[in-house]
Design an enzyme around this catalytic site. Structure first.
Site, PDB file in Angstrom:
ATOM      1  N   ASP A 192     -11.634   7.314   6.577  1.00  0.00           N
ATOM      2  CA  ASP A 192     -11.243   5.590   6.576  1.00  0.00           C
ATOM      3  C   ASP A 192     -10.479   6.233   8.274  1.00  0.00           C
ATOM      4  O   ASP A 192      -9.320   5.483   8.385  1.00  0.00           O
ATOM      5  CB  ASP A 192     -10.306   5.533   6.020  1.00  0.00           C
ATOM      6  CG  ASP A 192      -9.290   4.402   5.989  1.00  0.00           C
ATOM      7  OD1 ASP A 192      -9.732   3.394   6.013  1.00  0.00           O
ATOM      8  OD2 ASP A 192      -8.083   4.654   5.672  1.00  0.00           O
ATOM      9  N   ASP A 237      -7.275  -4.424  10.057  1.00  0.00           N
ATOM     10  CA  ASP A 237      -6.529  -3.351   9.644  1.00  0.00           C
ATOM     11  C   ASP A 237      -7.508  -2.324  10.132  1.00  0.00           C
ATOM     12  O   ASP A 237      -8.135  -1.524  10.082  1.00  0.00           O
ATOM     13  CB  ASP A 237      -6.410  -3.053   8.214  1.00  0.00           C
ATOM     14  CG  ASP A 237      -5.135  -2.139   8.003  1.00  0.00           C
ATOM     15  OD1 ASP A 237      -4.725  -1.020   9.277  1.00  0.00           O
ATOM     16  OD2 ASP A 237      -4.739  -1.188   6.620  1.00  0.00           O
ATOM     17  N   TRP A 239       0.795  -1.392  -0.186  1.00  0.00           N
ATOM     18  CA  TRP A 239      -0.140  -0.062   0.094  1.00  0.00           C
ATOM     19  C   TRP A 239       0.960   1.207  -0.214  1.00  0.00           C
ATOM     20  O   TRP A 239       2.239   1.645   1.203  1.00  0.00           O
ATOM     21  CB  TRP A 239      -0.532   0.248   1.106  1.00  0.00           C
ATOM     22  CG  TRP A 239      -1.563   1.657   0.810  1.00  0.00           C
ATOM     23  CD1 TRP A 239      -2.771   2.210   0.828  1.00  0.00           C
ATOM     24  CD2 TRP A 239      -1.250   2.664   1.506  1.00  0.00           C
ATOM     25  NE1 TRP A 239      -3.369   3.243   0.536  1.00  0.00           N
ATOM     26  CE2 TRP A 239      -1.777   3.718   1.894  1.00  0.00           C
ATOM     27  CE3 TRP A 239      -0.340   2.326   2.970  1.00  0.00           C
ATOM     28  CZ2 TRP A 239      -2.366   4.716   2.528  1.00  0.00           C
ATOM     29  CZ3 TRP A 239      -0.183   4.083   3.680  1.00  0.00           C
ATOM     30  CH2 TRP A 239      -1.503   5.112   3.557  1.00  0.00           C
ATOM     31  N   ASP A 280     -10.414   3.663  10.754  1.00  0.00           N
ATOM     32  CA  ASP A 280      -9.905   2.704  11.024  1.00  0.00           C
ATOM     33  C   ASP A 280     -10.271   2.669  12.679  1.00  0.00           C
ATOM     34  O   ASP A 280      -9.040   2.596  13.445  1.00  0.00           O
ATOM     35  CB  ASP A 280      -8.156   2.489  11.323  1.00  0.00           C
ATOM     36  CG  ASP A 280      -8.240   2.656   9.714  1.00  0.00           C
ATOM     37  OD1 ASP A 280      -7.612   1.683   9.286  1.00  0.00           O
ATOM     38  OD2 ASP A 280      -6.827   3.194   9.115  1.00  0.00           O
ATOM     39  N   GLU A 300      -3.518  -2.769  -2.861  1.00  0.00           N
ATOM     40  CA  GLU A 300      -4.048  -2.228  -1.720  1.00  0.00           C
ATOM     41  C   GLU A 300      -4.106  -0.679  -2.582  1.00  0.00           C
ATOM     42  O   GLU A 300      -4.069   0.166  -2.721  1.00  0.00           O
ATOM     43  CB  GLU A 300      -3.977  -2.298  -0.341  1.00  0.00           C
ATOM     44  CG  GLU A 300      -5.204  -1.360   0.498  1.00  0.00           C
ATOM     45  CD  GLU A 300      -4.936  -1.332   1.964  1.00  0.00           C
ATOM     46  OE1 GLU A 300      -3.466  -1.662   2.603  1.00  0.00           O
ATOM     47  OE2 GLU A 300      -5.474  -1.412   2.946  1.00  0.00           O
ATOM     48  N   LYS A 353      -6.879   2.882  -2.502  1.00  0.00           N
ATOM     49  CA  LYS A 353      -7.686   3.747  -1.518  1.00  0.00           C
ATOM     50  C   LYS A 353      -8.051   4.570  -2.384  1.00  0.00           C
ATOM     51  O   LYS A 353      -7.961   5.327  -3.139  1.00  0.00           O
ATOM     52  CB  LYS A 353      -6.548   4.235  -0.826  1.00  0.00           C
ATOM     53  CG  LYS A 353      -6.804   5.192   0.474  1.00  0.00           C
ATOM     54  CD  LYS A 353      -6.197   4.919   1.547  1.00  0.00           C
ATOM     55  CE  LYS A 353      -6.345   6.011   2.647  1.00  0.00           C
ATOM     56  NZ  LYS A 353      -5.612   6.114   3.723  1.00  0.00           N
ATOM     57  N   HIS A 370     -12.165   2.036   2.077  1.00  0.00           N
ATOM     58  CA  HIS A 370     -10.996   2.417   1.289  1.00  0.00           C
ATOM     59  C   HIS A 370     -11.840   2.965   0.423  1.00  0.00           C
ATOM     60  O   HIS A 370     -11.797   2.656  -0.826  1.00  0.00           O
ATOM     61  CB  HIS A 370      -9.739   2.115   1.090  1.00  0.00           C
ATOM     62  CG  HIS A 370      -8.577   1.783   1.725  1.00  0.00           C
ATOM     63  ND1 HIS A 370      -7.426   1.403   1.360  1.00  0.00           N
ATOM     64  CD2 HIS A 370      -8.561   2.394   3.175  1.00  0.00           C
ATOM     65  CE1 HIS A 370      -6.737   1.609   2.179  1.00  0.00           C
ATOM     66  NE2 HIS A 370      -7.558   2.181   3.392  1.00  0.00           N
ATOM     67  N   HIS A 395      -9.105  -6.353   4.360  1.00  0.00           N
ATOM     68  CA  HIS A 395      -8.819  -5.703   5.416  1.00  0.00           C
ATOM     69  C   HIS A 395      -9.428  -4.667   6.266  1.00  0.00           C
ATOM     70  O   HIS A 395      -9.665  -4.149   5.977  1.00  0.00           O
ATOM     71  CB  HIS A 395      -7.472  -3.908   5.443  1.00  0.00           C
ATOM     72  CG  HIS A 395      -6.773  -4.042   4.956  1.00  0.00           C
ATOM     73  ND1 HIS A 395      -5.438  -3.220   4.761  1.00  0.00           N
ATOM     74  CD2 HIS A 395      -5.222  -5.240   4.856  1.00  0.00           C
ATOM     75  CE1 HIS A 395      -3.871  -3.851   5.588  1.00  0.00           C
ATOM     76  NE2 HIS A 395      -3.971  -5.087   5.329  1.00  0.00           N
ATOM     77  N   ASP A 420      -9.892  -3.470   1.617  1.00  0.00           N
ATOM     78  CA  ASP A 420      -9.855  -2.077   2.468  1.00  0.00           C
ATOM     79  C   ASP A 420     -11.117  -1.528   2.983  1.00  0.00           C
ATOM     80  O   ASP A 420     -11.810  -0.843   2.218  1.00  0.00           O
ATOM     81  CB  ASP A 420      -8.735  -0.969   3.107  1.00  0.00           C
ATOM     82  CG  ASP A 420      -8.595  -0.875   4.781  1.00  0.00           C
ATOM     83  OD1 ASP A 420     -10.030  -0.958   4.941  1.00  0.00           O
ATOM     84  OD2 ASP A 420      -7.599  -0.565   5.345  1.00  0.00           O
TER      85      ASP A 420
HETATM   86  C1  RNT Z   1      -3.288   3.186   4.949  1.00  0.00           C
HETATM   87  C2  RNT Z   1      -3.975   1.361   4.127  1.00  0.00           C
HETATM   88  C3  RNT Z   1      -2.604   0.564   5.028  1.00  0.00           C
HETATM   89  C4  RNT Z   1      -1.692   0.524   6.394  1.00  0.00           C
HETATM   90  C5  RNT Z   1      -2.053  -0.326   7.257  1.00  0.00           C
HETATM   91  C6  RNT Z   1      -1.013   0.723   8.273  1.00  0.00           C
HETATM   92  O1  RNT Z   1      -4.693   3.457   4.675  1.00  0.00           O
HETATM   93  O2  RNT Z   1      -5.415   0.895   5.325  1.00  0.00           O
HETATM   94  O3  RNT Z   1      -3.099  -1.224   4.896  1.00  0.00           O
HETATM   95  O4  RNT Z   1      -3.551   1.159   6.513  1.00  0.00           O
HETATM   96  O5  RNT Z   1      -0.943  -0.522   6.296  1.00  0.00           O
HETATM   97 ZN    ZN Z   2      -5.648  -1.271   5.026  1.00  0.00          ZN
END
Ligand code: RNT
Ligand code: ZN
Length: 418
Positions: free
Chosen positions: A294, A326, A184, A296, A225, A227, A261, A286, A258
């Site tokens: 995003d 994640d 990523w 998290d 990955e 986004k 994302h 993820h 993810d």
């Molecule tokens: C970032 C991505 C990525 C990170 C990690 C730490 O937006 O989601 O995967 O969160 O690699």
């Molecule tokens: Zn991620």
């Protein structure tokens, strides 16, 4: 109270709708869940824990007790792992290397910097996943890495990714398992670019170089990955979803999805069955919880988590979908954050394994959408929790909320002293 009586009643009730709860428990016990190491220390790593987190991702909160070094991180992870049922992998980022106190440039990292991780994981029977770290570094400070306009900077990040891939293969060989290596990059523009095409062409060229040589699938599967945007890169993300769908197909890679994302009303649960039709290699998930962006947040047992698990199990995608978590929350006890999210992932898998899918699919095929909806709703109040308790007990991890006191005790004795 023992789980036995409740479980017996639950088993009989599920049997009446054709669901074998013992088989469901066995099925879920075989599915590995990869737990992100970076929840333990707010994505700092050990290369330079004082360098701020960059790349348009953020941890917020300053709850005391974050792991400050490799030993603390491992101890905290072990503590959480004892509270989480099921098969585990730990997902490591390159910045979590064990450099013995001597700085190693990121393009010179080697398998030996992860030797102690391999030994640690082997003893505990954890698998390992890997991630090159293309952020939190002076050469990523302007927001570009693998798509950088400066050939020297771009070459540095290509070397870092190649070094990471080499480490991943070495880990896979040493543990006799498959590492998923996730690429990523934060590359993106704050304001509207006039040559996004060139940036994307550079990113594509970087991946052509990184994936030029095939590696043994038994030891490493590469994943890419996408986004939609990052903080400070709101107008254009170089590695967009379309970019990586093509990239994954071209190089025969896993596609990483993810949950945070995509646009806020898009869900990744709906994407699995489409992506896997054309991407035979598979998907790396993820699993995260975006709250308005995003963000998290710690994964909770919500509808989308259940939908993700249902989609994996309904079509028997266990072999092609690799489940990774994640999220990173620095505002609560981090060991609890690990435990809550990972237990919820396991809970969702078990919930999904208890669906009488074939029956529901029959109703759907006959056009009986009334019964489909009625059963889907009634299923929500079946005694799932008794099966969950039984699964935890089988795995030797705390049943119900008893783990919370354990974490509080660990906080008092250990985390709060840091
Ligand atoms: C970032 C991505 C990525 C990170 C990690 C730490 O937006 O989601 O995967 O969160 O690699
Ligand atoms: Zn991620």
């Amino acid at each position: 109270m023992s789980t036995e009586n409740m479980y017996r009643i639950a088993r009989d009730l599920y049997a009446e709708i054709g669901v074998d709860t013992d088989a469901a428990i066995r099925r879920v016990s075989d599915i590995p869940v990869s737990i992100q190491c970076w929840q333990g220390d707010d994505v700092r790593g050990f290369e330079n824990p004082d360098a701020g987190l960059s790349g348009g991702i953020q941890t917020t909160g300053n709850y005391p007790g974050r792991a400050r070094n490799i030993d603390e991180l491992r101890a905290d992870f072990d503590f959480a792992a004892r509270l989480i049922p099921g098969k585990k992998k730990i997902s490591l980022h390159a910045i979590y290397l064990d450099n013995g106190g001597k700085a190693v440039p990121r393009d010179e990292i080697e398998p030996k910097h992860f030797a102690s991780w391999i030994e640690w994981a082997r003893e505990r029977r954890y698998g390992i996943d890997f991630n090159p770290t293309c952020f939190s570094h002076p050469l990523a400070a302007d927001g570009f890495t693998l798509s950088h306009v400066d050939p020297g900077v771009r070459a540095f990040w290509i070397r870092h990714c190649l070094a990471s891939r080499n480490i991943a293969v070495a880990i896979g060989r040493a543990l006799g398992q498959t590492v998923c290596t996730n690429y990523w990059v934060p590359d993106g523009f704050k304001d509207i670019p006039v040559d996004r095409a060139a940036a994307r062409a550079r990113l594509a060229d970087s991946y052509d170089q990184i994936f030029a040589e095939p590696v043994d699938d038994a030891f490493n599967l590469d994943a890419v990955e996408s986004k939609v945007f990052g903080i400070g890169a709101e107008s254009c993300t170089v590695g967009s979803h379309e970019f990586y769908m093509g990239c994954a197909l071209k190089h025969n890679l896993l596609l990483t999805l993810d949950a945070g994302h995509f646009h806020p009303t898009e869900v990744i649960s709906d994407k699995l069955s489409s992506a896997l039709l054309y991407n035979k290699k598979g998907i790396l998930l993820h699993v995260s919880r975006p709250v308005r962006w995003d963000s998290d947040h710690v994964v909770i047992f919500d509808d989308e988590l259940k939908a993700i698990a249902l989609e994996i199990l309904r079509y028997h995608y266990e072999d092609r979908i690799h489940i990774g978590l994640d999220y990173f929350d620095a505002s609560i006890n981090r060991v609890a954050a690990w435990t809550i999210g990972a237990r919820n992932m396991q809970k969702a898998l078990l919930y999904a394994a208890l669906e009488p899918t074939a029956r529901l699919q029959e109703m759907e095929a006959k056009g009986d959408y009334t019964s489909r909806l009625a059963y889907l709703e009634e299923l929500k109040s079946y005694p799932f929790s008794a099966v969950w308790d039984r699964y935890c007990e089988n795995c030797g991890v705390p049943v119900r909320d008893s783990w919370i006191a354990d974490v509080q005790e660990y906080e008092n004795s250990t985390l709060s002293k840091r």
